[in-house]
Scaffold this motif. Structure first.
Motif, mmCIF file in Angstrom:
data_model
loop_
_atom_site.group_PDB
_atom_site.id
_atom_site.type_symbol
_atom_site.label_atom_id
_atom_site.label_comp_id
_atom_site.label_asym_id
_atom_site.label_seq_id
_atom_site.Cartn_x
_atom_site.Cartn_y
_atom_site.Cartn_z
ATOM 1 N N LEU A 1 0.832 -1.210 0.000
ATOM 2 C CA LEU A 1 0.000 0.000 0.000
ATOM 3 C C LEU A 1 0.867 1.261 0.000
ATOM 4 C CD1 LEU A 1 -2.773 1.362 0.227
ATOM 5 C CD2 LEU A 1 -2.730 0.908 2.683
ATOM 6 N N GLY A 2 2.017 1.192 0.656
ATOM 7 C CA GLY A 2 2.949 2.328 0.656
ATOM 8 C C GLY A 2 3.379 2.690 -0.755
ATOM 9 N N GLY A 3 3.690 1.688 -1.562
ATOM 10 C CA GLY A 3 4.093 1.930 -2.945
ATOM 11 C C GLY A 3 2.965 2.533 -3.766
ATOM 12 N N VAL A 4 1.775 1.968 -3.600
ATOM 13 C CA VAL A 4 0.599 2.456 -4.337
ATOM 14 C C VAL A 4 0.286 3.904 -3.943
ATOM 15 C CG1 VAL A 4 -1.918 2.156 -4.495
ATOM 16 C CG2 VAL A 4 -0.394 0.180 -4.758
ATOM 17 N N THR A 5 0.321 4.170 -2.648
ATOM 18 C CA THR A 5 0.050 5.532 -2.169
ATOM 19 C C THR A 5 1.058 6.518 -2.756
ATOM 20 O OG1 THR A 5 -0.767 4.615 -0.079
ATOM 21 C CG2 THR A 5 -0.217 6.961 -0.102
ATOM 22 N N ALA A 6 2.343 6.142 -2.678
ATOM 23 C CA ALA A 6 3.390 7.040 -3.159
ATOM 24 C C ALA A 6 3.203 7.358 -4.639
ATOM 25 C CB ALA A 6 4.761 6.419 -2.908
ATOM 26 N N ILE A 7 2.932 6.342 -5.442
ATOM 27 C CA ILE A 7 2.762 6.557 -6.892
ATOM 28 C C ILE A 7 1.600 7.525 -7.139
ATOM 29 C CG2 ILE A 7 2.040 5.447 -9.054
ATOM 30 C CD1 ILE A 7 3.601 2.909 -7.908
ATOM 31 N N GLN A 8 0.470 7.263 -6.506
ATOM 32 C CA GLN A 8 -0.709 8.113 -6.737
ATOM 33 C C GLN A 8 -0.484 9.538 -6.229
ATOM 34 O OE1 GLN A 8 -4.179 4.633 -6.575
ATOM 35 N NE2 GLN A 8 -4.471 6.538 -5.434
ATOM 36 N N GLU A 9 0.122 9.658 -5.054
ATOM 37 C CA GLU A 9 0.297 10.985 -4.464
ATOM 38 C C GLU A 9 1.324 11.817 -5.228
ATOM 39 O OE1 GLU A 9 -1.413 12.437 -1.577
ATOM 40 O OE2 GLU A 9 -2.716 10.869 -2.371
ATOM 41 N N MET A 10 2.267 11.155 -5.903
ATOM 42 C CA MET A 10 3.252 11.899 -6.700
ATOM 43 C C MET A 10 2.711 12.204 -8.108
ATOM 44 S SD MET A 10 6.957 10.394 -5.450
ATOM 45 C CE MET A 10 6.592 8.648 -5.596
ATOM 46 N N GLY A 11 1.421 11.949 -8.311
ATOM 47 C CA GLY A 11 0.794 12.334 -9.576
ATOM 48 C C GLY A 11 0.642 11.194 -10.563
ATOM 49 N N GLY A 12 0.914 9.983 -10.112
ATOM 50 C CA GLY A 12 0.814 8.824 -10.996
ATOM 51 C C GLY A 12 -0.610 8.310 -11.108
ATOM 52 N N PRO A 13 -0.758 7.202 -11.831
ATOM 53 C CA PRO A 13 -2.097 6.641 -12.065
ATOM 54 C C PRO A 13 -2.675 5.988 -10.807
ATOM 55 C CG PRO A 13 -0.420 5.159 -12.918
ATOM 56 C CD PRO A 13 0.300 6.407 -12.478
ATOM 57 N N ILE A 14 -3.974 5.801 -10.787
ATOM 58 C CA ILE A 14 -4.635 5.004 -9.762
ATOM 59 C C ILE A 14 -4.191 3.546 -9.972
ATOM 60 C CG2 ILE A 14 -6.886 4.192 -8.878
ATOM 61 C CD1 ILE A 14 -6.504 7.216 -8.463
ATOM 62 N N VAL B 1 9.583 2.224 -25.564
ATOM 63 C CA VAL B 1 10.115 3.475 -24.992
ATOM 64 C C VAL B 1 9.570 4.657 -25.801
ATOM 65 C CG1 VAL B 1 12.201 4.841 -24.554
ATOM 66 C CG2 VAL B 1 12.228 2.355 -24.148
ATOM 67 N N GLU B 2 9.577 4.513 -27.125
ATOM 68 C CA GLU B 2 9.094 5.591 -27.995
ATOM 69 C C GLU B 2 7.601 5.854 -27.791
ATOM 70 O OE1 GLU B 2 12.370 5.164 -31.591
ATOM 71 O OE2 GLU B 2 10.636 3.812 -31.587
ATOM 72 N N GLU B 3 6.829 4.774 -27.663
ATOM 73 C CA GLU B 3 5.387 4.933 -27.420
ATOM 74 C C GLU B 3 5.117 5.683 -26.122
ATOM 75 O OE1 GLU B 3 2.301 1.822 -27.746
ATOM 76 O OE2 GLU B 3 3.921 0.539 -28.513
ATOM 77 N N TYR B 4 5.809 5.268 -25.063
ATOM 78 C CA TYR B 4 5.546 5.873 -23.750
ATOM 79 C C TYR B 4 6.070 7.299 -23.666
ATOM 80 C CZ TYR B 4 4.250 1.139 -22.267
ATOM 81 O OH TYR B 4 3.646 -0.090 -22.148
ATOM 82 N N ALA B 5 7.116 7.617 -24.412
ATOM 83 C CA ALA B 5 7.618 8.998 -24.434
ATOM 84 C C ALA B 5 6.591 9.916 -25.093
ATOM 85 C CB ALA B 5 8.946 9.066 -25.188
ATOM 86 N N LYS B 6 5.873 9.369 -26.080
ATOM 87 C CA LYS B 6 4.893 10.176 -26.826
ATOM 88 C C LYS B 6 3.555 10.260 -26.134
ATOM 89 C CE LYS B 6 6.312 9.090 -31.487
ATOM 90 N NZ LYS B 6 6.294 7.664 -31.790
ATOM 91 N N ASP B 7 3.211 9.243 -25.367
ATOM 92 C CA ASP B 7 1.832 9.109 -24.891
ATOM 93 C C ASP B 7 1.824 8.777 -23.388
ATOM 94 O OD1 ASP B 7 -0.808 8.443 -24.428
ATOM 95 O OD2 ASP B 7 -1.005 7.219 -26.251
ATOM 96 N N GLU B 8 1.762 9.829 -22.574
ATOM 97 C CA GLU B 8 1.816 9.616 -21.121
ATOM 98 C C GLU B 8 0.592 8.861 -20.605
ATOM 99 O OE1 GLU B 8 1.666 12.854 -17.965
ATOM 100 O OE2 GLU B 8 3.730 12.145 -17.692
ATOM 101 N N GLU B 9 -0.541 9.086 -21.259
ATOM 102 C CA GLU B 9 -1.763 8.399 -20.835
ATOM 103 C C GLU B 9 -1.634 6.884 -21.005
ATOM 104 O OE1 GLU B 9 -6.394 8.723 -22.045
ATOM 105 O OE2 GLU B 9 -5.208 10.541 -22.353
#
Ligand code: CCH
Length: 291
Positions: free
Chosen positions: A105-118, A245-253
């Motif tokens: 849960l610590g990892g999940v919380t950190a990712i979400q709170e730093m602006g990452g996905p649910i 890598v190229e896909e993810y650099a172009k498309d953050e969603e």
């Protein structure tokens, strides 16, 4: 007043959103140099789960075996005591949660709170009684190696090429500490924000070998402030990995979507589920006022 004594004990329902909020609240405590405990909490959740071996169904986040020696002393886990100790306050306030669930849960919380996905999250991990189920050393990836090694290590966990690249995007966060891994520096200019910047920097910057006595790593030619591990550069040296890598650099969603699925899968490795479990999707603390 005797009648209420006959009411059976209510099963203890743990309020995981409350624990999420408590973890969120300590992320930026000023007793830690890096500005946020977020990155090291993500690394703890990853190292607790990345020991999984699908062939023997051993390792993984169930058991929280990193509490015990020898796993706590494995080279790859150097520095993670800082994260485990910080979460101790949350454990004291919530004795009902297991360490294994708390680290995850610590990892999940950190990712979400730093602006990452649910990240969908399911509790139910248990704590091992002692160190007899500690994993052997050498199950986590070696930063000095390249794509064949990554495929071997992540393949053992059950991940494919796309998932290897998606998970690597977590290196947008945090930094290397010479006293922990021997490597030095951050991958991005915003190490406490979850973004797709790792891929952008990897493709955009010119990477040259760092001139120093430490282990072989790369620094960006322009400023010398950002870094890449040999295992990071492997993602663009390998012809099959680079397109992701190229896909993810172009498309953050797209990165957020794939990262969320892969990190959820990582946290579930080795757990037996019925499919009836409650899947939690926590609200970010910053979303609380939003309607
Ligand atoms: Fe990582 N990582 N990681 N990593 N990692 C390090 C730091 C972080 C490798 C090596 C290192 C993932 C994959 C890999 C984080 C998350 C993930 C460090 C520096 C090394 C070395 C440790 C130090 O000195 O403090 C290698 C090799 C791989 C191969 O794939 C994956 C997957 C994830 C999560 C999904 C995070 C976050 C950090 C920053 C920690 C901090 O304290 O700032």
């Amino acid at each position: 007043g005797v009648s209420e004594n006959k009411v059976p004990d209510k099963p203890k329902v743990i309020d995981y959103q409350k624990i999420y909020n408590q973890i969120a609240d300590i992320l930026e405590d000023n007793d830690y140099d890096d500005g946020s405990y977020g990155p090291i909490l993500v690394r703890l959740a990853w190292h607790a789960s990345g020991t999984y071996d699908k062939n023997t169904n051993t390792g993984g986040s169930d058991g929280s075996t990193m509490r015990f020696s020898p796993e706590s002393d494995h080279g790859a886990n150097a520095g993670l005591k800082t994260a485990r100790d910080k979460l101790e306050v949350i454990k004291l306030a919530n004795p009902g949660i297991t360490y294994a669930d708390l680290w995850s849960l610590g990892g999940v919380t950190a990712i979400q709170e730093m602006g990452g996905p649910i990240i969908p999250w399911i509790p139910g991990r248990k704590d091992a009684e002692d160190g007899s189920k500690c994993t052997v050393d050498g199950l986590l990836p070696d930063a000095s190696k390249t794509s064949n090694h990554l495929r071997e290590i992540f393949g053992r966990m059950g991940f494919n090429d796309r998932e290897i690249v998606a998970l690597a995007g977590a290196h947008a966060l945090g930094r290397c500490h010479p006293d922990r891994s021997g490597y030095s520096g951050p991958w991005t200019t915003s190490p406490t924000l979850f973004t797709n910047d790792f891929y952008i920097e990897l493709l955009k910057k010119k990477w040259q070998e760092k001139k120093w006595k430490g282990p072989k790593q790369y620094v960006d030619k322009e400023t010398g402030e950002l870094m890449m591990l040999p295992s990071d550069l492997a993602l663009i040296q390998d012809k099959k990995l680079k397109p992701y890598v190229e896909e993810y650099a172009k498309d953050e969603e797209l990165f957020f979507k794939d990262f969320s699925a892969a990190f959820h899968k990582l946290q579930e490795l080795g757990l037996t589920r019925t499919g009836e479990e409650t899947v939690y999707r926590f609200k970010r603390t910053s979303d609380e006022e939003v309607k």
